[in-house]
Design an enzyme around this catalytic site. Structure first.
Site, PDB file in Angstrom:
ATOM      1  N   GLU A  21       0.625  -1.159  -0.263  1.00  0.00           N
ATOM      2  CA  GLU A  21       0.347   0.168   0.339  1.00  0.00           C
ATOM      3  C   GLU A  21       1.036   1.003   0.216  1.00  0.00           C
ATOM      4  OE1 GLU A  21      -3.984  -0.899   2.148  1.00  0.00           O
ATOM      5  OE2 GLU A  21      -2.301  -1.501   3.124  1.00  0.00           O
ATOM      6  N   LYS A  98     -11.884   3.649   0.821  1.00  0.00           N
ATOM      7  CA  LYS A  98     -10.762   3.129   0.731  1.00  0.00           C
ATOM      8  C   LYS A  98     -11.471   1.942   0.398  1.00  0.00           C
ATOM      9  CE  LYS A  98      -6.723   1.829   2.958  1.00  0.00           C
ATOM     10  NZ  LYS A  98      -5.445   1.014   4.069  1.00  0.00           N
TER      11      LYS A  98
END
Length: 118
Positions: A21, A98
């Site tokens: 990420e 997200k």
């Protein structure tokens, strides 16, 4: 309290607890709703007496694209803190989406909503 909302701000950030990420980044979507008393601005037709939502939008994107954090909770707090730097903003609701969260089952979205005030 009147409400000024900017929804669907999209920016790539490098937030998350996993290395991929941080390295690859991902799109975050942010909604902000600002509590503002707009009566004086309306009476005088004066932008200086309210909040400039274009500037807020740019600042939110700058937070998302800025310094990486592990948690969307931290990201949301930083966005709220930035919004509250505007004199006219008395309260803010921030929703951080997200949509590409690292979840192994099918899902539509992950969101965190916080509300902050002076």
């Amino acid at each position: 309290m009147d409400r000024v909302a900017v929804r669907g701000l999209r920016a790539t950030g490098h937030h998350g607890v996993f290395a991929h990420e941080r390295e690859e980044g991902q799109v975050f979507v942010v909604d902000v709703e600002l509590g503002v008393d707009t009566r004086a601005a309306a009476a005088d037709d004066d932008l200086a007496l309210t909040v400039h939502y274009g500037e807020v939008a740019e600042e939110v994107v700058a937070v998302v694209t800025g310094e990486p954090v592990d948690l969307i909770e931290t990201l949301a707090q930083r966005i709220a803190d930035q919004c509250l730097t505007h004199r006219a903003v008395q309260e803010v609701e921030v929703v951080v989406h997200k949509p590409d969260a690292p979840i192994t089952v099918p899902f539509d979205d992950v969101t965190l909503t916080i509300k902050r005030s002076r």
